[in-house]
Design an enzyme around this catalytic site. Structure first.
Site, PDB file in Angstrom:
ATOM      1  N   LYS A  31       8.386  23.416 -13.527  1.00 36.56           N
ATOM      2  CA  LYS A  31       7.473  22.276 -13.425  1.00 36.56           C
ATOM      3  C   LYS A  31       6.929  22.181 -12.001  1.00 36.56           C
ATOM      4  O   LYS A  31       5.738  21.920 -11.793  1.00 36.56           O
ATOM      5  CB  LYS A  31       8.151  20.967 -13.834  1.00 36.56           C
TER       6      LYS A  31
ATOM      7  N   HIS B 279       2.431  13.305 -29.452  1.00 35.54           N
ATOM      8  CA  HIS B 279       1.925  11.970 -29.094  1.00 35.54           C
ATOM      9  C   HIS B 279       1.338  11.278 -30.318  1.00 35.54           C
ATOM     10  O   HIS B 279       1.512  10.071 -30.508  1.00 35.54           O
ATOM     11  CB  HIS B 279       0.850  12.067 -28.000  1.00 35.54           C
TER      12      HIS B 279
ATOM     13  N   ARG C  99      -1.914  22.339 -15.069  1.00 38.99           N
ATOM     14  CA  ARG C  99      -0.878  21.371 -15.459  1.00 38.99           C
ATOM     15  C   ARG C  99      -0.926  21.032 -16.949  1.00 38.99           C
ATOM     16  O   ARG C  99       0.058  20.602 -17.538  1.00 38.99           O
ATOM     17  CB  ARG C  99      -1.002  20.110 -14.591  1.00 38.99           C
TER      18      ARG C  99
ATOM     19  N   GLU D 234      12.022  19.149 -24.242  1.00 34.26           N
ATOM     20  CA  GLU D 234      11.212  19.579 -23.084  1.00 34.26           C
ATOM     21  C   GLU D 234      11.732  20.911 -22.528  1.00 34.26           C
ATOM     22  O   GLU D 234      10.951  21.747 -22.064  1.00 34.26           O
ATOM     23  CB  GLU D 234      11.210  18.511 -21.982  1.00 34.26           C
TER      24      GLU D 234
ATOM     25  N   GLU E 262      -3.578  17.492 -12.433  1.00 36.19           N
ATOM     26  CA  GLU E 262      -3.929  17.901 -13.795  1.00 36.19           C
ATOM     27  C   GLU E 262      -5.401  18.250 -13.967  1.00 36.19           C
ATOM     28  O   GLU E 262      -6.073  17.769 -14.869  1.00 36.19           O
ATOM     29  CB  GLU E 262      -3.499  16.825 -14.814  1.00 36.19           C
TER      30      GLU E 262
ATOM     31  N   ASN F 158       1.522  20.322 -21.769  1.00 37.70           N
ATOM     32  CA  ASN F 158       1.268  19.497 -22.953  1.00 37.70           C
ATOM     33  C   ASN F 158       1.501  20.218 -24.275  1.00 37.70           C
ATOM     34  O   ASN F 158       1.205  19.675 -25.337  1.00 37.70           O
ATOM     35  CB  ASN F 158      -0.166  18.944 -22.922  1.00 37.70           C
TER      36      ASN F 158
ATOM     37  N   ARG G  99       0.802  -1.236   0.000  1.00 35.74           N
ATOM     38  CA  ARG G  99       0.000   0.000   0.000  1.00 35.74           C
ATOM     39  C   ARG G  99       0.831   1.281   0.000  1.00 35.74           C
ATOM     40  O   ARG G  99       0.345   2.347   0.355  1.00 35.74           O
ATOM     41  CB  ARG G  99      -0.983   0.034   1.161  1.00 35.74           C
TER      42      ARG G  99
ATOM     43  N   HIS H 177      10.570  10.422 -27.562  1.00 34.78           N
ATOM     44  CA  HIS H 177       9.506  11.315 -27.091  1.00 34.78           C
ATOM     45  C   HIS H 177       9.872  12.784 -27.359  1.00 34.78           C
ATOM     46  O   HIS H 177       9.072  13.550 -27.894  1.00 34.78           O
ATOM     47  CB  HIS H 177       9.267  11.081 -25.605  1.00 34.78           C
TER      48      HIS H 177
ATOM     49  N   LYS I 224       4.001  11.690 -11.369  1.00 36.50           N
ATOM     50  CA  LYS I 224       3.211  10.795 -12.222  1.00 36.50           C
ATOM     51  C   LYS I 224       3.992   9.513 -12.408  1.00 36.50           C
ATOM     52  O   LYS I 224       5.171   9.543 -12.755  1.00 36.50           O
ATOM     53  CB  LYS I 224       2.990  11.430 -13.600  1.00 36.50           C
TER      54      LYS I 224
ATOM     55  N   HIS J 131       2.679  18.382 -27.321  1.00 33.14           N
ATOM     56  CA  HIS J 131       2.441  16.968 -27.033  1.00 33.14           C
ATOM     57  C   HIS J 131       1.242  16.378 -27.756  1.00 33.14           C
ATOM     58  O   HIS J 131       1.198  15.174 -27.965  1.00 33.14           O
ATOM     59  CB  HIS J 131       2.298  16.743 -25.523  1.00 33.14           C
TER      60      HIS J 131
HETATM   61  N1  LIG Z   1       6.206  10.713 -15.131  1.00 34.70           N
HETATM   62  C1  LIG Z   1       6.223  11.750 -15.922  1.00 34.70           C
HETATM   63  O1  LIG Z   1       5.786  12.841 -15.558  1.00 34.70           O
HETATM   64  C2  LIG Z   1       6.819  11.628 -17.290  1.00 34.70           C
HETATM   65  C3  LIG Z   1       7.073  12.767 -18.049  1.00 34.70           C
HETATM   66  C4  LIG Z   1       7.684  12.625 -19.280  1.00 34.70           C
HETATM   67  C5  LIG Z   1       8.032  11.354 -19.740  1.00 34.70           C
HETATM   68  N2  LIG Z   1       7.752  10.254 -18.980  1.00 34.70           N
HETATM   69  C6  LIG Z   1       8.110   8.911 -19.444  1.00 34.70           C
HETATM   70  O2  LIG Z   1       9.519   8.844 -19.523  1.00 34.70           O
HETATM   71  C7  LIG Z   1       9.872   7.852 -20.473  1.00 34.70           C
HETATM   72  C8  LIG Z   1      11.001   8.367 -21.332  1.00 34.70           C
HETATM   73  O3  LIG Z   1      12.091   8.629 -20.504  1.00 34.70           O
HETATM   74  P1  LIG Z   1      13.553   8.855 -21.094  1.00 34.70           P
HETATM   75  O4  LIG Z   1      13.494   9.736 -22.273  1.00 34.70           O
HETATM   76  O5  LIG Z   1      14.406   9.219 -19.938  1.00 34.70           O
HETATM   77  O6  LIG Z   1      13.922   7.414 -21.688  1.00 34.70           O
HETATM   78  P2  LIG Z   1      14.569   6.067 -21.085  1.00 34.70           P
HETATM   79  O7  LIG Z   1      14.329   5.922 -19.657  1.00 34.70           O
HETATM   80  O8  LIG Z   1      14.119   4.990 -21.998  1.00 34.70           O
HETATM   81  O9  LIG Z   1      16.129   6.306 -21.326  1.00 34.70           O
HETATM   82  C9  LIG Z   1      16.615   6.497 -22.635  1.00 34.70           C
HETATM   83  C10 LIG Z   1      17.833   5.623 -22.919  1.00 34.70           C
HETATM   84  O10 LIG Z   1      18.984   6.192 -22.311  1.00 34.70           O
HETATM   85  C11 LIG Z   1      19.668   5.215 -21.524  1.00 34.70           C
HETATM   86  N3  LIG Z   1      20.278   5.973 -20.433  1.00 34.70           N
HETATM   87  C12 LIG Z   1      19.643   6.587 -19.406  1.00 34.70           C
HETATM   88  N4  LIG Z   1      20.504   7.313 -18.694  1.00 34.70           N
HETATM   89  C13 LIG Z   1      21.721   7.151 -19.253  1.00 34.70           C
HETATM   90  C14 LIG Z   1      23.018   7.665 -18.973  1.00 34.70           C
HETATM   91  N5  LIG Z   1      23.216   8.563 -18.006  1.00 34.70           N
HETATM   92  N6  LIG Z   1      24.043   7.271 -19.750  1.00 34.70           N
HETATM   93  C15 LIG Z   1      23.835   6.399 -20.774  1.00 34.70           C
HETATM   94  N7  LIG Z   1      22.646   5.897 -21.115  1.00 34.70           N
HETATM   95  C16 LIG Z   1      21.598   6.274 -20.368  1.00 34.70           C
HETATM   96  C17 LIG Z   1      18.604   4.231 -21.128  1.00 34.70           C
HETATM   97  O11 LIG Z   1      19.144   2.973 -20.833  1.00 34.70           O
HETATM   98  C18 LIG Z   1      17.732   4.198 -22.383  1.00 34.70           C
HETATM   99  O12 LIG Z   1      18.291   3.333 -23.330  1.00 34.70           O
HETATM  100  C19 LIG Z   1       8.612   7.521 -21.234  1.00 34.70           C
HETATM  101  O13 LIG Z   1       8.159   6.261 -20.835  1.00 34.70           O
HETATM  102  C20 LIG Z   1       7.627   8.594 -20.815  1.00 34.70           C
HETATM  103  O14 LIG Z   1       6.286   8.152 -20.820  1.00 34.70           O
HETATM  104  C21 LIG Z   1       7.167  10.382 -17.765  1.00 34.70           C
HETATM  105 ZN   LIG Z   2       6.912  15.233 -22.638  1.00 29.19          ZN
END
Ligand SMILES: NC(=O)c1ccc[n+]([C@@H]2O[C@H](COP(=O)([O-])OP(=O)(O)OC[C@H]3O[C@@H](n4cnc5c(N)ncnc54)[C@H](O)[C@@H]3O)[C@@H](O)[C@H]2O)c1
Ligand SMILES: [Zn+2]
Length: 348
Positions: A222, A247, A236, A180, A232, A240, A116, A260, A138, A243
């Site tokens: 943020k 998206h 918030r 971003e 949101e 977007n 929980r 992304h 999130k 986006h």
């Molecule tokens: N929670 C939220 O508010 C929120 C907001 C935006 C995006 N997201 C989510 O985030 C995800 C995308 O995240 P991301 O762009 O960080 O991608 P990711 O986590 O897939 O990382 C991208 C790549 O970089 C590699 N990597 C990470 N750090 C590294 C480092 N320091 N050195 C070498 N390699 C490294 C990872 O292994 C991966 O292959 C999506 O799933 C998206 O939905 C969430």
């Molecule tokens: Zn984004």
């Protein structure tokens, strides 16, 4: 080192930003009886040992997932939770998310439902995670029916951003995060947008002072938006910008072709053009936006994409109303506003 406080009442927490912070993790006085270090294969190679040592190996178990979006599933969550139960993690145990947004989203979701809810700590290692996904609470996973459709709002105990780790980040991922960063300027701070526009080369070479300043500013923006609207309900939504189209583009390309951030960069270009057509922004500002986006060097050509498929994907967005597509568009410098548009009005 910079410190920023996220103000969310009893769920408030600090973000620390600086060089070499992962080797100083004991200074945040982690309180778990034991720790699950969740990371992915790529990140583990570089930073797994460093963090294990900093936290204390005797109290730390490591769980490594395959890198990439395809890991963000309920199956992964169940495997992690089963592992934690097998290892007899308690309600006082803590999950440490070491990685990009994928690891962060999964870790936070697991923390929110294990017994929980247990504490968790974010150690974001991509620029995107440092300026965006690690702030705001999130969490969640994808389902075959859609992205991020299962999840929770669940704030971490602390976020530690070590800017050194960006040195190993592939350039494509760095640019994805810059998408971003540019977005923050356009949605709420024109001066910051101009600053990014002028300092993009230094940002791409990870110049220390600029990098820290930019990450701090983005987290602060943020944090302010999230503090005003944690779940949101209204404000918030401004996050977007870029986006809706972005998206759509990611979905139309089966989440395989664009990162992304690349999709958001293209999305901001298209959505700014719509804003220009509506006289919400002038030609000069539009040019500034497109120039900044072009400077990232990504390919902006989307002529190969199927128009109807893109519109169909955009029409599925959960923010739409009455068969109209919800967009956040720039309206003057450093400001944005929501508008609902019929698909015929979406031109690119
Ligand atoms: N929670 C939220 O508010 C929120 C907001 C935006 C995006 N997201 C989510 O985030 C995800 C995308 O995240 P991301 O762009 O960080 O991608 P990711 O986590 O897939 O990382 C991208 C790549 O970089 C590699 N990597 C990470 N750090 C590294 C480092 N320091 N050195 C070498 N390699 C490294 C990872 O292994 C991966 O292959 C999506 O799933 C998206 O939905 C969430
Ligand atoms: Zn984004």
């Amino acid at each position: 080192m910079e410190r920023l406080q996220i103000n969310l009442g009893e769920r408030s927490y600090p973000i620390y930003i600086g060089e070499g912070l992962f080797s100083r993790l004991q200074e945040i006085k982690p309180t778990g009886d034991r720790y699950l270090l969740l990371t992915d294969q790529n990140v583990d190679v570089y930073y797994g040992d460093l963090v294990m040592t900093a936290i204390g190996r005797e109290k730390c178990h490591k769980y490594i997932i395959a890198p990439g979006e395809s890991s963000k599933t309920m199956e992964t969550v169940i495997q992690i939770l089963s592992y934690m139960l097998d290892c007899q993690f308690t309600r006082k145990s803590v999950i440490i998310a070491l990685g990009g947004g994928v690891v962060g989203d999964i870790a936070g979701f697991c923390a929110s439902i294990y017994m929980r809810g247990i504490h968790w700590i974010q150690l974001p290692t991509t620029l995107l995670a440092q300026v965006d996904s690690s702030v705001g609470g999130k969490t969640g996973v994808n389902m075959p029916q859609g992205k991020n459709v299962i999840g929770s709002f669940y704030q971490p105990q602390v976020v530690v951003i070590d800017t050194d780790v960006l040195k190993t980040l592939p350039r494509r991922e760095l640019i994805s995060g810059i998408g971003e960063v540019i977005k923050y300027g356009i949605i709420c701070d024109y001066n910051f947008f101009s600053y990014i526009h002028n300092h993009l080369p230094s940002l791409l070479t990870l110049e220390k002072d600029i990098l820290e300043k930019v990450i701090y500013r983005c987290c602060k923006m943020k944090a302010e938006v999230v503090a005003a609207d944690e779940r949101e309900g209204g404000l918030r939504k401004i996050l977007n910008f870029g986006h809706t189209f972005g998206h759509g583009l990611e979905a139309a390309a089966n989440y395989e072709y664009y990162t992304h951030g690349e999709a958001v960069l293209i999305g901001m270009m298209v959505e700014s053009k719509i804003a220009l057509g509506m006289d919400w922004i002038d030609e000069t500002y539009y040019k500034e936006i497109t120039e900044a986006i072009e400077k990232t060097g990504i390919s902006l050509d989307i002529s190969h994409m199927d128009r109807e498929l893109l519109l169909e994907k955009m029409l599925r967005d959960k923010k739409n109303q009455e068969n109209k597509i919800s967009f956040i568009l720039p309206k003057g410098k450093g400001k944005v506003q929501e508008v609902l548009l019929p698909k015929e009005a979406v031109v690119w």
